[in-house]
Design a protein around this motif. Structure first.
Motif, PDB file in Angstrom:
ATOM      1  N   ILE A  93      70.195 -33.945 102.872  1.00 45.87           N
ATOM      2  CA  ILE A  93      71.233 -34.934 103.189  1.00 45.87           C
ATOM      3  C   ILE A  93      70.672 -36.009 104.129  1.00 45.87           C
ATOM      4  CG2 ILE A  93      73.452 -35.254 104.375  1.00 45.87           C
ATOM      5  CD1 ILE A  93      74.170 -32.385 103.321  1.00 45.87           C
ATOM      6  N   VAL A  94      69.900 -35.578 105.126  1.00 47.33           N
ATOM      7  CA  VAL A  94      69.258 -36.527 106.052  1.00 47.33           C
ATOM      8  C   VAL A  94      68.320 -37.453 105.285  1.00 47.33           C
ATOM      9  CG1 VAL A  94      67.543 -36.727 107.920  1.00 47.33           C
ATOM     10  CG2 VAL A  94      69.430 -35.102 108.134  1.00 47.33           C
ATOM     11  N   GLY A  95      67.517 -36.878 104.384  1.00 49.72           N
ATOM     12  CA  GLY A  95      66.572 -37.668 103.581  1.00 49.72           C
ATOM     13  C   GLY A  95      67.279 -38.703 102.722  1.00 49.72           C
ATOM     14  N   ILE A  96      68.379 -38.295 102.065  1.00 50.77           N
ATOM     15  CA  ILE A  96      69.143 -39.223 101.217  1.00 50.77           C
ATOM     16  C   ILE A  96      69.756 -40.339 102.066  1.00 50.77           C
ATOM     17  CG2 ILE A  96      71.232 -39.443  99.812  1.00 50.77           C
ATOM     18  CD1 ILE A  96      70.634 -36.684  98.649  1.00 50.77           C
ATOM     19  N   ALA A  97      70.317 -39.962 103.221  1.00 50.90           N
ATOM     20  CA  ALA A  97      70.980 -40.954 104.089  1.00 50.90           C
ATOM     21  C   ALA A  97      69.993 -41.997 104.599  1.00 50.90           C
ATOM     22  CB  ALA A  97      71.645 -40.235 105.270  1.00 50.90           C
ATOM     23  N   VAL A  98      68.847 -41.545 105.096  1.00 47.87           N
ATOM     24  CA  VAL A  98      67.839 -42.474 105.629  1.00 47.87           C
ATOM     25  C   VAL A  98      67.255 -43.344 104.516  1.00 47.87           C
ATOM     26  CG1 VAL A  98      65.566 -42.630 106.749  1.00 47.87           C
ATOM     27  CG2 VAL A  98      67.254 -40.992 107.605  1.00 47.87           C
ATOM     28  N   ALA A  99      66.947 -42.723 103.380  1.00 48.00           N
ATOM     29  CA  ALA A  99      66.356 -43.470 102.259  1.00 48.00           C
ATOM     30  C   ALA A  99      67.350 -44.477 101.675  1.00 48.00           C
ATOM     31  CB  ALA A  99      65.887 -42.504 101.180  1.00 48.00           C
ATOM     32  N   SER A 100      68.628 -44.094 101.616  1.00 44.59           N
ATOM     33  CA  SER A 100      69.660 -45.007 101.089  1.00 44.59           C
ATOM     34  C   SER A 100      69.846 -46.205 102.012  1.00 44.59           C
ATOM     35  CB  SER A 100      70.993 -44.262 100.929  1.00 44.59           C
ATOM     36  OG  SER A 100      70.872 -43.221  99.992  1.00 44.59           O
ATOM     37  N   PHE A 101      69.601 -45.991 103.307  1.00 42.71           N
ATOM     38  CA  PHE A 101      69.727 -47.092 104.278  1.00 42.71           C
ATOM     39  C   PHE A 101      68.568 -48.083 104.133  1.00 42.71           C
ATOM     40  CE2 PHE A 101      68.930 -48.973 108.481  1.00 42.71           C
ATOM     41  CZ  PHE A 101      70.182 -49.518 108.745  1.00 42.71           C
ATOM     42  N   PHE A 102      67.334 -47.557 103.954  1.00 42.46           N
ATOM     43  CA  PHE A 102      66.148 -48.435 103.895  1.00 42.46           C
ATOM     44  C   PHE A 102      65.771 -48.844 102.474  1.00 42.46           C
ATOM     45  CE2 PHE A 102      65.516 -46.344 108.041  1.00 42.46           C
ATOM     46  CZ  PHE A 102      65.252 -47.444 108.840  1.00 42.46           C
ATOM     47  N   ASN A 103      66.216 -48.061 101.485  1.00 42.28           N
ATOM     48  CA  ASN A 103      65.943 -48.342 100.056  1.00 42.28           C
ATOM     49  C   ASN A 103      64.467 -48.593  99.732  1.00 42.28           C
ATOM     50  OD1 ASN A 103      68.414 -48.092  98.605  1.00 42.28           O
ATOM     51  ND2 ASN A 103      69.164 -49.898  99.696  1.00 42.28           N
ATOM     52  N   PRO A 104      63.581 -47.609  99.920  1.00 43.05           N
ATOM     53  CA  PRO A 104      62.175 -47.785  99.538  1.00 43.05           C
ATOM     54  C   PRO A 104      62.040 -47.895  98.019  1.00 43.05           C
ATOM     55  CG  PRO A 104      62.621 -45.479 100.037  1.00 43.05           C
ATOM     56  CD  PRO A 104      63.863 -46.235 100.409  1.00 43.05           C
ATOM     57  N   GLY A 105      61.067 -48.660  97.570  1.00 43.93           N
ATOM     58  CA  GLY A 105      60.815 -48.793  96.132  1.00 43.93           C
ATOM     59  C   GLY A 105      61.519 -49.954  95.476  1.00 43.93           C
ATOM     60  N   THR A 106      62.471 -50.595  96.172  1.00 39.89           N
ATOM     61  CA  THR A 106      63.205 -51.732  95.599  1.00 39.89           C
ATOM     62  C   THR A 106      62.231 -52.893  95.348  1.00 39.89           C
ATOM     63  OG1 THR A 106      65.167 -51.106  96.841  1.00 39.89           O
ATOM     64  CG2 THR A 106      65.131 -53.324  95.931  1.00 39.89           C
ATOM     65  N   GLY A 107      62.260 -53.407  94.119  1.00 49.11           N
ATOM     66  CA  GLY A 107      61.384 -54.525  93.766  1.00 49.11           C
ATOM     67  C   GLY A 107      60.038 -54.107  93.204  1.00 49.11           C
ATOM     68  N   MET A 108      59.705 -52.809  93.270  1.00 47.18           N
ATOM     69  CA  MET A 108      58.439 -52.327  92.703  1.00 47.18           C
ATOM     70  C   MET A 108      58.594 -52.110  91.203  1.00 47.18           C
ATOM     71  SD  MET A 108      56.833 -49.550  95.400  1.00 47.18           S
ATOM     72  CE  MET A 108      55.397 -49.279  94.341  1.00 47.18           C
ATOM     73  N   THR A 109      57.479 -52.152  90.486  1.00 52.19           N
ATOM     74  CA  THR A 109      57.494 -51.847  89.051  1.00 52.19           C
ATOM     75  C   THR A 109      56.644 -50.618  88.796  1.00 52.19           C
ATOM     76  OG1 THR A 109      55.646 -53.380  88.751  1.00 52.19           O
ATOM     77  CG2 THR A 109      57.870 -54.219  88.302  1.00 52.19           C
ATOM     78  N   LEU A 110      56.964 -49.925  87.711  1.00 52.31           N
ATOM     79  CA  LEU A 110      56.284 -48.660  87.407  1.00 52.31           C
ATOM     80  C   LEU A 110      55.394 -48.822  86.188  1.00 52.31           C
ATOM     81  CD1 LEU A 110      56.303 -45.699  88.438  1.00 52.31           C
ATOM     82  CD2 LEU A 110      58.033 -45.221  86.713  1.00 52.31           C
ATOM     83  N   ASP A 111      54.155 -48.348  86.287  1.00 57.36           N
ATOM     84  CA  ASP A 111      53.226 -48.380  85.155  1.00 57.36           C
ATOM     85  C   ASP A 111      53.522 -47.174  84.265  1.00 57.36           C
ATOM     86  OD1 ASP A 111      51.207 -48.595  83.365  1.00 57.36           O
ATOM     87  OD2 ASP A 111      49.549 -48.341  84.797  1.00 57.36           O
ATOM     88  N   THR A 112      54.232 -47.409  83.168  1.00 56.05           N
ATOM     89  CA  THR A 112      54.637 -46.295  82.287  1.00 56.05           C
ATOM     90  C   THR A 112      53.517 -45.832  81.361  1.00 56.05           C
ATOM     91  OG1 THR A 112      55.546 -47.933  80.752  1.00 56.05           O
ATOM     92  CG2 THR A 112      57.075 -46.923  82.298  1.00 56.05           C
ATOM     93  N   SER A 113      52.385 -46.525  81.379  1.00 52.16           N
ATOM     94  CA  SER A 113      51.262 -46.118  80.506  1.00 52.16           C
ATOM     95  C   SER A 113      50.545 -44.885  81.074  1.00 52.16           C
ATOM     96  CB  SER A 113      50.265 -47.272  80.349  1.00 52.16           C
ATOM     97  OG  SER A 113      49.687 -47.591  81.603  1.00 52.16           O
ATOM     98  N   GLU A 114      50.688 -44.681  82.388  1.00 48.71           N
ATOM     99  CA  GLU A 114      50.034 -43.524  83.014  1.00 48.71           C
ATOM    100  C   GLU A 114      50.863 -42.272  82.808  1.00 48.71           C
ATOM    101  OE1 GLU A 114      48.666 -43.701  87.008  1.00 48.71           O
ATOM    102  OE2 GLU A 114      47.922 -45.753  86.821  1.00 48.71           O
ATOM    103  N   LYS A 115      50.194 -41.226  82.319  1.00 46.22           N
ATOM    104  CA  LYS A 115      50.867 -39.956  82.107  1.00 46.22           C
ATOM    105  C   LYS A 115      50.489 -38.985  83.223  1.00 46.22           C
ATOM    106  CE  LYS A 115      52.913 -41.347  78.434  1.00 46.22           C
ATOM    107  NZ  LYS A 115      54.358 -41.615  78.530  1.00 46.22           N
TER     108      LYS A 115
END
Length: 403
Positions: A93-115
């Motif tokens: 719950i602490v992890g979700i609350a802190v992460a939801s406040f700072f929103n890491p990963g927003t604006g990043m793109t994911l390389d789907t070619s890597e398995k």
């Protein structure tokens, strides 16, 4: 040379470990991947600590069982399980609350070619079955902590029964004295190994920092920062729990800092177990309690890993542009808590837990591959929190037993 060696032995352990940590970071930054030449010194520390795990758990728990009533063991066991389950859920719950406040990963793109091949999760049923080992020696050779705990408790109860019987009281007393002596001998070996801990930590930190490099820090720095903020918040909750239980946090951290720093360097809850048990002894906790709760905690209680699951889930959801709903968050809490029971306290276990939760939520497994790049950096902080959580819980339960 003798004066230098004497000065080293006389210096406080925490001072030596702190200096080793700083020097390790400096050497890792300067020499980069070449710092890997120091790896054997770090491996030696892991080997020495694992060498002590079986005798420490076995002898400490057998002696502890013989120093308390069987009914008390059941009550303490119930408290330990309840604490571990609740704090794991709270950590997520602490992890979700802190992460939801700072929103890491927003604006990043994911390389789907890597398995990315996800390691198998042993599962809760498999873990529960492993509590009763088919073969005692296999449990020892595979370092099955749950199996070793079960063996120690069974033999501890049997020896206690012998000591209280009219027919075999003398025999039981002899066996108990031998095991008590072996326990003291193990603690003597521990004192020697403690002198090597700073050297091993220096080598492990230098290698880890050298391998990670600045690129990883820059590309995923936001994720790392958010995770460490969540870890600090959880430590703050521990402090509040200790104050409410009338435990002095300063005294606690004075004894807990050595296993905390060692866990940070080695990324292994089970590998740090000898030092955690030693800290519990120095805190004056009940042997019958910490002999059971700390090995169990090293296996099933992973507050740091639970926070990592939560932050990673928010991170992956933000990358794909589909933030977690409230229902998703509840799923993370439930599945993450259960997943933390089914993984071992060794480096890399956190990745299995993350993959399990991602599969449940339908998050991309490519994100798991991305997170492996910072596995060492986040694993260090998470493992330190795992060990801290085990020791805090044991200290609080010990206080409640005294009262």
């Amino acid at each position: 040379m003798k004066a230098i060696w004497k000065g080293y032995l006389d210096a406080s352990l925490i001072l030596k470990i702190t200096v080793a940590l700083i020097l390790g970071i400096i050497v890792g930054v300067i020499f980069g991947k070449d710092a890997a030449v120091l790896a054997p010194f770090g491996d030696l520390l892991i080997h020495l600590l694992k060498f002590l795990i079986i005798p420490l758990i076995l002898f400490t728990l057998i002696v502890g069982v013989n120093q308390t009533k069987i009914g008390n063991l059941g009550r303490m066991g119930g408290k330990v399980f309840a604490y571990y389950l609740l704090t794991s859920a709270l950590a997520i719950i602490v992890g979700i609350a802190v992460a939801s406040f700072f929103n890491p990963g927003t604006g990043m793109t994911l390389d789907t070619s890597e398995k990315f091949d996800v390691p198998d999760n042993p599962g809760t049923i498999s873990v529960l079955l492993s509590i009763i080992p088919e073969n005692i020696f296999t449990a020892f050779s595979e370092l099955n902590l749950l199996g070793i705990i079960f063996t120690a408790i069974v033999f501890g109860i049997a020896i206690s029964s012998l000591r209280s019987s009219k027919e075999h009281a003398e025999l039981g007393e002899h066996v108990y004295k031998v095991i008590d002596g072996l326990n003291e001998a193990t603690l003597s070996i521990m004192k020697v190994i403690l002198q090597y801990v700073p050297i091993g930590i220096f080598a492990i930190i230098a290698k880890t920092v050298g391998n990670q490099g600045a690129e990883t820090l820059l590309s995923l720095g936001n994720m790392i920062l958010v995770l460490y903020v969540a870890l600090i918040v959880q430590v703050g909750i521990y402090v509040i729990l200790m104050i409410l239980s009338k435990i002095k946090p300063t005294r606690f951290f004075t004894h807990a800092r050595t296993p905390m720093i060692t866990a940070f360097a080695t990324q292994s809850s089970s590998g740090t177990l000898p030092l955690t048990l030693n800290a519990a002894k120095n805190l004056g906790l009940s042997r019958s309690l910490y002999g059971f709760s700390l090995p169990l905690g090293a296996t099933i209680n992973m507050d740091g890993a639970a926070i990592r699951i939560a932050v990673s889930a928010v991170f992956a959801a933000n990358i794909v542009g589909d933030p977690l709903s409230f229902t998703d968050m509840l799923q993370v809490v439930l599945v993450g808590t259960l997943a933390s029971v089914g993984t071992a306290g060794v480096p890399g276990a956190g990745i299995i837990m993350i993959a399990t939760v991602f599969a449940q939520l339908g998050l991309p497994m490519e994100a798991v591959g991305l997170l492996t790049a910072i596995d060492a950096l986040v694993g260090m902080g998470c493992t330190a929190l795992n060990v801290t959580g085990d020791l805090v819980g044991t200290t609080i339960i010990n206080k409640s037993e005294e009262e």
